[in-house]
Design a protein around this motif. Sequence first.
Motif, PDB file in Angstrom:
ATOM      1  N   GLN A 157       6.764  61.126  19.874  1.00 12.93           N
ATOM      2  CA  GLN A 157       6.510  60.610  21.368  1.00 12.93           C
ATOM      3  C   GLN A 157       7.184  61.467  22.271  1.00 12.93           C
ATOM      4  OE1 GLN A 157       7.491  56.720  21.917  1.00 12.93           O
ATOM      5  NE2 GLN A 157       6.803  55.767  20.190  1.00 12.93           N
ATOM      6  N   ARG A 169       3.299  55.423  21.198  1.00 15.24           N
ATOM      7  CA  ARG A 169       2.177  55.755  20.105  1.00 15.24           C
ATOM      8  C   ARG A 169       2.544  54.351  19.287  1.00 15.24           C
ATOM      9  NH1 ARG A 169       2.300  61.963  18.427  1.00 15.24           N
ATOM     10  NH2 ARG A 169       1.376  62.617  20.462  1.00 15.24           N
ATOM     11  N   TRP A 186       0.812  52.489  15.538  1.00 16.48           N
ATOM     12  CA  TRP A 186      -0.036  52.816  14.353  1.00 16.48           C
ATOM     13  C   TRP A 186      -0.022  51.366  13.857  1.00 16.48           C
ATOM     14  CZ3 TRP A 186       2.389  55.872   9.746  1.00 16.48           C
ATOM     15  CH2 TRP A 186       1.547  55.753   8.693  1.00 16.48           C
ATOM     16  N   PHE A 219      -4.924  53.959  15.435  1.00  9.18           N
ATOM     17  CA  PHE A 219      -3.720  54.749  16.341  1.00  9.18           C
ATOM     18  C   PHE A 219      -4.276  54.445  17.603  1.00  9.18           C
ATOM     19  CE2 PHE A 219      -4.323  56.755  12.093  1.00  9.18           C
ATOM     20  CZ  PHE A 219      -2.902  56.858  11.940  1.00  9.18           C
ATOM     21  N   GLU A 240      -2.634  55.785  21.529  1.00 13.04           N
ATOM     22  CA  GLU A 240      -1.517  56.593  22.372  1.00 13.04           C
ATOM     23  C   GLU A 240      -1.753  56.023  23.719  1.00 13.04           C
ATOM     24  OE1 GLU A 240      -0.458  60.818  21.995  1.00 13.04           O
ATOM     25  OE2 GLU A 240      -1.685  60.921  23.805  1.00 13.04           O
TER      26      GLU A 240
END
Length: 137
Positions: free
Chosen positions: A32, A38, A40, A51, A53
């Motif tokens: 990060q 982030r 997951w 995923f 972001e």
Amino acid sequence: MPQKNYLLNKDEIIALGASLREIEPSLLKKCQQPGMTRMWFQGEEPYLDVFFELKDDHILWFQFTLRGKSVSWDYQKGQLQTGTTNELNCNDVSFYAASKTIENDVQPNWDLITLVKLILQTRIDVPIFAKALELFN
């Protein structure tokens, strides 16, 4: 080449969505940047990952992979993109799943996009999935 129909029955779609579990956030901290988050999620199937972001609670990038196929979105492009991953390539004995590559499709695979949307809809109780659904409109 005609696109493969990825539509599954309702029970399979629900099972795929129910299997998605968030991976411990501390495992992502090394990746990060300041102000970035982030996330997951991994499913029970070997090739099911999601995923995200984010910056300031806004999705900057999203990627959903399932069975060697991918749907992604990037804020700079502002549209959904489909593609094929190298995850199912059994020829590379040194392959590590987290290092997959994606070859983008020339035309979006709308069957795959629909399937991903249906899977995410099974998990609208998870705020990030509900936010991701907005990208499909």
